[in-house]
Motif scaffolding. Structure first.
Motif, PDB file in Angstrom:
ATOM      1  N   GLU A  25       0.823  -1.214   0.000  1.00  0.00           N
ATOM      2  CA  GLU A  25       0.000   0.000   0.000  1.00  0.00           C
ATOM      3  C   GLU A  25       0.855   1.262   0.000  1.00  0.00           C
ATOM      4  O   GLU A  25       0.393   2.355  -0.357  1.00  0.00           O
ATOM      5  CB  GLU A  25      -0.991   0.016   1.178  1.00  0.00           C
ATOM      6  CG  GLU A  25      -0.371   0.121   2.548  1.00  0.00           C
ATOM      7  CD  GLU A  25      -0.079  -1.242   3.184  1.00  0.00           C
ATOM      8  OE1 GLU A  25       0.037  -1.288   4.417  1.00  0.00           O
ATOM      9  OE2 GLU A  25       0.046  -2.236   2.443  1.00  0.00           O
ATOM     10  N   ARG A  75       1.225   2.505  -3.537  1.00  0.00           N
ATOM     11  CA  ARG A  75      -0.049   3.107  -3.946  1.00  0.00           C
ATOM     12  C   ARG A  75      -0.228   4.478  -3.291  1.00  0.00           C
ATOM     13  O   ARG A  75      -0.586   5.451  -3.957  1.00  0.00           O
ATOM     14  CB  ARG A  75      -1.203   2.183  -3.533  1.00  0.00           C
ATOM     15  CG  ARG A  75      -2.594   2.709  -3.880  1.00  0.00           C
ATOM     16  CD  ARG A  75      -3.660   2.070  -2.998  1.00  0.00           C
ATOM     17  NE  ARG A  75      -3.485   2.411  -1.588  1.00  0.00           N
ATOM     18  CZ  ARG A  75      -4.056   1.755  -0.585  1.00  0.00           C
ATOM     19  NH1 ARG A  75      -4.828   0.713  -0.824  1.00  0.00           N
ATOM     20  NH2 ARG A  75      -3.856   2.126   0.670  1.00  0.00           N
ATOM     21  N   ASN A  76       0.036   4.544  -1.975  1.00  0.00           N
ATOM     22  CA  ASN A  76      -0.151   5.794  -1.240  1.00  0.00           C
ATOM     23  C   ASN A  76       0.768   6.900  -1.770  1.00  0.00           C
ATOM     24  O   ASN A  76       0.361   8.057  -1.890  1.00  0.00           O
ATOM     25  CB  ASN A  76       0.099   5.580   0.254  1.00  0.00           C
ATOM     26  CG  ASN A  76      -0.915   4.640   0.869  1.00  0.00           C
ATOM     27  OD1 ASN A  76      -1.896   4.258   0.226  1.00  0.00           O
ATOM     28  ND2 ASN A  76      -0.687   4.235   2.114  1.00  0.00           N
ATOM     29  N   VAL A 105      -9.574   9.613  -5.950  1.00  0.00           N
ATOM     30  CA  VAL A 105     -10.030   8.234  -5.722  1.00  0.00           C
ATOM     31  C   VAL A 105     -10.819   7.686  -6.914  1.00  0.00           C
ATOM     32  O   VAL A 105     -10.895   6.477  -7.097  1.00  0.00           O
ATOM     33  CB  VAL A 105     -10.859   8.085  -4.407  1.00  0.00           C
ATOM     34  CG1 VAL A 105     -10.015   8.389  -3.191  1.00  0.00           C
ATOM     35  CG2 VAL A 105     -12.109   8.945  -4.419  1.00  0.00           C
ATOM     36  N   ARG A 141      -0.687  -2.840  -8.802  1.00  0.00           N
ATOM     37  CA  ARG A 141      -2.029  -2.865  -9.417  1.00  0.00           C
ATOM     38  C   ARG A 141      -2.216  -4.070 -10.337  1.00  0.00           C
ATOM     39  O   ARG A 141      -3.296  -4.674 -10.378  1.00  0.00           O
ATOM     40  CB  ARG A 141      -2.220  -1.546 -10.183  1.00  0.00           C
ATOM     41  CG  ARG A 141      -3.540  -1.381 -10.956  1.00  0.00           C
ATOM     42  CD  ARG A 141      -4.713  -1.207 -10.026  1.00  0.00           C
ATOM     43  NE  ARG A 141      -5.938  -0.843 -10.724  1.00  0.00           N
ATOM     44  CZ  ARG A 141      -6.656  -1.661 -11.484  1.00  0.00           C
ATOM     45  NH1 ARG A 141      -6.271  -2.904 -11.684  1.00  0.00           N
ATOM     46  NH2 ARG A 141      -7.777  -1.245 -12.050  1.00  0.00           N
ATOM     47  N   GLN A 145      -3.579  -7.212  -8.688  1.00  0.00           N
ATOM     48  CA  GLN A 145      -4.876  -7.168  -8.012  1.00  0.00           C
ATOM     49  C   GLN A 145      -6.020  -7.560  -8.944  1.00  0.00           C
ATOM     50  O   GLN A 145      -5.955  -7.298 -10.149  1.00  0.00           O
ATOM     51  CB  GLN A 145      -5.140  -5.761  -7.460  1.00  0.00           C
ATOM     52  CG  GLN A 145      -4.325  -5.452  -6.201  1.00  0.00           C
ATOM     53  CD  GLN A 145      -4.788  -4.149  -5.578  1.00  0.00           C
ATOM     54  OE1 GLN A 145      -4.402  -3.081  -6.008  1.00  0.00           O
ATOM     55  NE2 GLN A 145      -5.620  -4.254  -4.546  1.00  0.00           N
ATOM     56  N   ASN A 183      -8.303  -0.476  -3.192  1.00  0.00           N
ATOM     57  CA  ASN A 183      -8.010  -0.935  -1.829  1.00  0.00           C
ATOM     58  C   ASN A 183      -7.748  -2.441  -1.863  1.00  0.00           C
ATOM     59  O   ASN A 183      -7.731  -3.056  -2.932  1.00  0.00           O
ATOM     60  CB  ASN A 183      -9.156  -0.560  -0.871  1.00  0.00           C
ATOM     61  CG  ASN A 183     -10.485  -1.201  -1.264  1.00  0.00           C
ATOM     62  OD1 ASN A 183     -10.521  -2.234  -1.947  1.00  0.00           O
ATOM     63  ND2 ASN A 183     -11.588  -0.610  -0.840  1.00  0.00           N
ATOM     64  N   ARG A 184      -7.563  -3.035  -0.704  1.00  0.00           N
ATOM     65  CA  ARG A 184      -7.211  -4.477  -0.648  1.00  0.00           C
ATOM     66  C   ARG A 184      -8.307  -5.368  -1.214  1.00  0.00           C
ATOM     67  O   ARG A 184      -8.056  -6.486  -1.642  1.00  0.00           O
ATOM     68  CB  ARG A 184      -6.934  -4.884   0.802  1.00  0.00           C
ATOM     69  CG  ARG A 184      -5.618  -4.336   1.326  1.00  0.00           C
ATOM     70  CD  ARG A 184      -5.422  -4.733   2.773  1.00  0.00           C
ATOM     71  NE  ARG A 184      -4.306  -4.014   3.369  1.00  0.00           N
ATOM     72  CZ  ARG A 184      -3.992  -4.075   4.640  1.00  0.00           C
ATOM     73  NH1 ARG A 184      -4.729  -4.807   5.463  1.00  0.00           N
ATOM     74  NH2 ARG A 184      -2.961  -3.413   5.116  1.00  0.00           N
ATOM     75  N   ARG A 185      -9.538  -4.857  -1.187  1.00  0.00           N
ATOM     76  CA  ARG A 185     -10.668  -5.655  -1.669  1.00  0.00           C
ATOM     77  C   ARG A 185     -10.940  -5.425  -3.157  1.00  0.00           C
ATOM     78  O   ARG A 185     -11.915  -5.920  -3.689  1.00  0.00           O
ATOM     79  CB  ARG A 185     -11.911  -5.339  -0.834  1.00  0.00           C
ATOM     80  CG  ARG A 185     -11.773  -5.714   0.632  1.00  0.00           C
ATOM     81  CD  ARG A 185     -13.025  -5.367   1.434  1.00  0.00           C
ATOM     82  NE  ARG A 185     -13.361  -3.957   1.363  1.00  0.00           N
ATOM     83  CZ  ARG A 185     -12.757  -3.003   2.067  1.00  0.00           C
ATOM     84  NH1 ARG A 185     -11.754  -3.311   2.890  1.00  0.00           N
ATOM     85  NH2 ARG A 185     -13.132  -1.744   1.950  1.00  0.00           N
ATOM     86  N   LEU A 244     -10.807   3.464  -3.219  1.00  0.00           N
ATOM     87  CA  LEU A 244     -10.539   3.931  -1.862  1.00  0.00           C
ATOM     88  C   LEU A 244     -11.607   4.936  -1.445  1.00  0.00           C
ATOM     89  O   LEU A 244     -12.167   5.637  -2.296  1.00  0.00           O
ATOM     90  CB  LEU A 244      -9.170   4.624  -1.808  1.00  0.00           C
ATOM     91  CG  LEU A 244      -7.951   3.717  -1.971  1.00  0.00           C
ATOM     92  CD1 LEU A 244      -6.780   4.514  -2.470  1.00  0.00           C
ATOM     93  CD2 LEU A 244      -7.605   3.050  -0.661  1.00  0.00           C
ATOM     94  N   SER A 245     -11.859   5.024  -0.148  1.00  0.00           N
ATOM     95  CA  SER A 245     -12.812   6.017   0.355  1.00  0.00           C
ATOM     96  C   SER A 245     -12.058   7.314   0.657  1.00  0.00           C
ATOM     97  O   SER A 245     -10.839   7.324   0.819  1.00  0.00           O
ATOM     98  CB  SER A 245     -13.472   5.524   1.643  1.00  0.00           C
ATOM     99  OG  SER A 245     -12.504   5.445   2.676  1.00  0.00           O
ATOM    100  N   MET A 290     -10.211   7.069   3.897  1.00  0.00           N
ATOM    101  CA  MET A 290      -8.937   6.351   3.803  1.00  0.00           C
ATOM    102  C   MET A 290      -7.809   7.314   3.417  1.00  0.00           C
ATOM    103  O   MET A 290      -6.699   7.237   3.958  1.00  0.00           O
ATOM    104  CB  MET A 290      -9.070   5.242   2.760  1.00  0.00           C
ATOM    105  CG  MET A 290      -7.912   4.259   2.774  1.00  0.00           C
ATOM    106  SD  MET A 290      -7.866   3.296   4.294  1.00  0.00           S
ATOM    107  CE  MET A 290      -6.117   2.994   4.437  1.00  0.00           C
TER     108      MET A 290
END
Length: 299
Positions: free
Chosen positions: A131, A134-135, A153, A197, A200, A213-215, A219-220, A223
């Motif tokens: 992450e 990504r961040n 996002v 990416r 995923q 996100n992980r799922r 992202l929200s 987050m």
């Protein structure tokens, strides 16, 4: 009667004004507050008989006084919008909100990071974690192009034109704009895409979303708040920073560097130049500090 008009108003906001679901809900909430007040205080008052004095009593009511000045101003703006709609539809012949005044707001100048602080913030992210890459890419993009959180996002892979240094951004009211993107942001987007990416599996409907996100979903906004807060703590920055800080810093650094205000307005996606002009006030503070620091007569 109210519900019929409110239903029509909702359609007007969605279809003609192209407002987001969040904005529509906020406007409808404002109208609900006003209608509840009228039902309680003036149960016999017919819709067409609403006058300025009823609106002023609403503003002075205890229920509205609980809100901060900025929230009161937003509620008044919502009510004005509703009555403007009623006038457009010829439901009312005169507009009681014409002379309605919102509380005067002091334009708060946001906390802005210096260029060195931005460097500290970005370099404080731990790249050893998936992450982390990504961040870093997200924050680089937000600072490089001055994106709002929602724009970052919702950034889509097919809207990246990295070979020519541009991204297509979907802003407020679904308005699109092309924004330049810097080399560092391009580098970190590519690193994230190629190393993270690509491994995923996106959830259905998020195949084109860049940052997952992980799922495998988008992202929200919350987050992003946590990501930037953590980066700020790790960097030892004591200022009150939040996702908008990078957008403010982007604009301020451009204005301080002498950028044309219209160009900054275009990149930020501001509807009005007056919104962008807040950064000229920040710039004046910067000029004052520069004089105090370097001018012999200011010591």
């Amino acid at each position: 009667m109210w519900q019929t008009y409110i239903k029509g108003y909702k359609s007007y906001l969605q279809l003609e004004k192209s407002l987001s679901k969040h904005s529509v809900e906020a406007y409808l909430h404002d109208i609900d507050l006003f209608s509840l007040f009228l039902n309680e205080k003036f149960p016999e008052l017919s819709f067409e008989k609403i006058e300025l004095e009823h609106l002023q009593q609403f503003l002075a009511s205890a229920s509205l006084q609980e809100f901060a000045a900025a929230s009161q101003a937003r509620i008044i703006s919502g009510i004005k919008s509703f009555f403007k709609y009623l006038m457009l539809e010829d439901i009312l012949k005169s507009n009681p909100t014409d002379l309605l005044e919102a509380p005067k707001l002091k334009r708060a100048l946001p906390d802005v990071l210096g260029i060195e602080e931005v460097e500290l913030l970005l370099s404080s992210i731990d790249h050893s974690k998936p992450e982390g890459q990504r961040n870093r890419a997200i924050l680089e993009v937000m600072y490089s192009s001055g994106l709002r959180v929602s724009e970052a996002v919702n950034l889509e892979i097919t809207n990246l034109y990295l070979d020519i240094g541009f991204i297509r951004v979907i802003g407020k009211g679904n308005k699109e704009r092309l924004v330049p993107i810097g080399d560092e942001a391009v580098k970190y987007i590519n690193l994230y895409k190629e190393n993270i990416r690509v491994h995923q599996v996106p959830k259905k409907g998020f195949e084109n979303t860049l940052f997952l996100n992980r799922r495998g979903a988008a992202l929200s906004r919350v987050m992003i708040f946590y990501i930037i807060k953590e980066a700020g703590l790790n960097a030892g920055i004591r200022k009150n920073i939040h996702p908008h800080t990078l957008r403010h810093s982007f604009a301020t650094h451009l204005v301080e560097g002498g950028a044309d205000l219209r160009a900054v307005q275009e990149m930020l996606g501001h509807e009005s130049i007056t919104t962008t002009e807040i950064y000229t006030h920040l710039d004046r503070n910067f000029l004052r500090m520069t004089l105090e620091k370097y001018h012999p007569r200011f010591h």
